[in-house]
Design an enzyme around this catalytic site. Structure first.
Site, short mmCIF file in Angstrom:
data_model
loop_
_atom_site.label_atom_id
_atom_site.label_comp_id
_atom_site.label_asym_id
_atom_site.label_seq_id
_atom_site.Cartn_x
_atom_site.Cartn_y
_atom_site.Cartn_z
N ASN A 82 0.80 -1.22 0.00
CA ASN A 82 0.00 0.00 0.00
C ASN A 82 0.84 1.27 0.00
OD1 ASN A 82 0.25 -1.53 2.56
ND2 ASN A 82 -0.37 0.40 3.49
N THR A 133 -25.73 -10.92 11.21
CA THR A 133 -26.58 -10.66 10.05
C THR A 133 -25.75 -9.97 8.96
OG1 THR A 133 -28.50 -10.49 11.45
CG2 THR A 133 -28.70 -9.52 9.26
N CYS A 170 -2.38 5.25 8.04
CA CYS A 170 -2.39 4.87 9.44
C CYS A 170 -1.17 5.38 10.17
CB CYS A 170 -2.42 3.35 9.58
SG CYS A 170 -3.48 2.58 8.40
C1 LIG Z 1 -6.68 -0.66 3.24
C2 LIG Z 1 -5.90 -1.90 3.43
C3 LIG Z 1 -6.29 -2.87 4.38
C4 LIG Z 1 -7.44 -2.64 5.33
O1 LIG Z 1 -8.67 -2.74 4.70
P1 LIG Z 1 -9.96 -2.11 5.46
O2 LIG Z 1 -11.10 -2.51 4.59
O3 LIG Z 1 -9.72 -0.63 5.48
O4 LIG Z 1 -10.02 -2.71 6.81
C5 LIG Z 1 -5.56 -4.02 4.49
N1 LIG Z 1 -4.49 -4.23 3.70
C6 LIG Z 1 -4.08 -3.35 2.77
C7 LIG Z 1 -2.90 -3.66 1.92
C8 LIG Z 1 -4.77 -2.15 2.62
O5 LIG Z 1 -4.34 -1.26 1.72
#
Ligand SMILES: *Cc1c(COP(=O)(O)O)cnc(C)c1O
Length: 407
Positions: A151, A238, A326
């Site tokens: 990411n 659910t 983050c």
């Molecule tokens: C955004 C992301 C996540 C987390 O996904 P969420 O749906 O926001 O919990 C996990 N792994 C990677 C590589 C991401 O970019």
């Protein structure tokens, strides 16, 4: 003021077609899919159709897909589920140094429970060497979890080579494909993985919906939630029907548009990288020069703080991020950049620009117009400014660790 969104790796807008589909399952078709009456049955059909779409988009079978609340839950579910179901076989888990926190912190939590953890290092481009994985596997290894694409720097990992090794050793392999899915082909058989994570809000569906692929026959145990028997006992609670329907639709659109979209955002990205590196001095690209996901550009600007750049860009209406969403806000530079051997003070100047389907050539023009004066102004203010014609010497070991080295 012009507003330009260049932070698609953090999240994407919901596509109109996806929102329209969702809307139907909020107002009119509101039934509970577990109910036996027609309100329930109608919705059950929509959930199962969405499951087919998700499965088809990654080459899986429908009963191998479990809907979750997103990428984080899928990663937790995959890792905890394999660890706890295979305890009698062993207690060793292998991961990489550049994983998302949803994987790293889950693996660390298992470390506290008594599992043994090996963290595979990466090279300067953020790539895992499959030989390192092979060498780390022991008799006790039960799980390898290595992401498909990163990411923060966009690097694509050699998942196929790694899966050949895990197969040979009979070790379960999970990959977090949140960043690759929708941008490059993701097929569970081609990749050779046993579990795979996707998230809705990175592919133009809403936040709070995701899926976990679990290959048939994989030893895995539901361990997160206690409750009802939804999702064939794999995920109690659910179903998030509107989210599920949206994810199904977004998966279909992503598959249909994969090539044209990848071409569009790769072209823009290549131009962005070209313009930044040729018009601004003391900039390094982070991540792999070619093995990276379309639309993903990441840099370190020396002698500037990433956060200052972000704020200045934001004042001009441009949304970008530094490191991962983050980690911004914390003073520690990103673990991903540090593990690639980038010195602390250089990592502090990191910025990530991730393009999406709505970005245009004009957005790149605007970015360059705005960015050049920002860099000049911030560098003029910076105590790290290179007035003495300081140039980082890539051959010099001291330069790599200290910007005050004048060698
Ligand atoms: C955004 C992301 C996540 C987390 O996904 P969420 O749906 O926001 O919990 C996990 N792994 C990677 C590589 C991401 O970019």
């Amino acid at each position: 003021m012009r507003r330009v969104y260049m932070d698609h790796s953090a999240t994407t807008p919901v596509r109109a077609e996806v929102a329209e589909e969702m809307y139907k399952y909020i107002i009119d078709n509101f039934g509970n899919p577990t109910s036996l009456h027609s309100f329930g049955r109608q919705v059950r059909n929509a959930v199962e159709e969405a499951r087919e779409n998700v499965a088809a988009s990654i080459g899986a079978k429908t009963n191998e897909i479990v809907f979750t609340s997103g990428g984080t839950e899928s990663d937790n579910m995959a890792i905890h589920g394999v660890a706890h179901a295979n305890k009698n076989k062993g207690n060793h888990i292998i991961t990489s140094a550049v994983e998302h926190h949803a994987v790293i912190n889950t693996v660390k939590a298992l470390g506290k429970e008594g599992f043994t953890i090996t963290i595979i290092p990466v090279d300067k481009h953020g790539v895992v060497d499959p030989d390192d994985v092979a060498n780390a596997i022991t008799e006790k290894t039960i799980l390898v979890t290595i992401m498909h694409a990163n990411n923060e720097v966009g690097t694509i990992q050699p998942i196929q080579e790694i899966s050949k090794i895990t197969r040979e050793h009979g070790v379960i392999f999970h990959t977090d494909a949140v960043q690759s899915f929708g941008k490059i082909p993701v097929n569970v058989d081609d990749l050779g993985v046993d579990l795979l994570t996707i998230s809705g809000h990175k592919i133009y569906a809403p936040k709070g919906i995701g899926a976990l692929y679990i290959r048939k026959g994989t030893r895995w145990k539901q361990s997160l939630f206690h409750g009802g028997s939804q999702e064939r006992l794999r995920r109690a609670g659910t179903e998030n029907v509107a989210g599920i329907v949206a994810l199904g639709k977004a998966c279909r659109l992503a598959t249909d548009d994969l090539e044209s979209e990848a071409r569009h955002i790769s072209q823009l990205r290549d131009r962005l990288i070209e313009e930044v590196t040729s018009n601004i001095s003391y900039v390094n690209i982070t991540g792999h020069p070619t093995r990276r996901i379309p639309g993903h550009a990441s840099f370190c600007f020396q002698y500037i703080e990433g956060e200052s750049m972000l704020l200045s860009l934001d004042m001009k209406g441009i949304a970008a991020s530094s490191g991962s969403a983050c980690t911004s806000g914390s003073l520690e530079p990103s673990h991903v950049l540090l593990s690639m051997g980038i010195p602390h003070e250089v990592a502090h100047g990191s910025i990530r620009l991730t393009l999406g389907r709505d970005n245009t050539e004009e957005d790149i023009d605007y970015f360059m117009e705005v960015m050049q004066p920002i860099v000049e102004r911030l560098r003029a203010m910076s105590p790290l400014d290179q007035e003495t014609e300081f140039q980082m010497n890539s051959e010099c070991e001291a330069c790599k660790v200290s910007s005050s080295c004048r060698a």
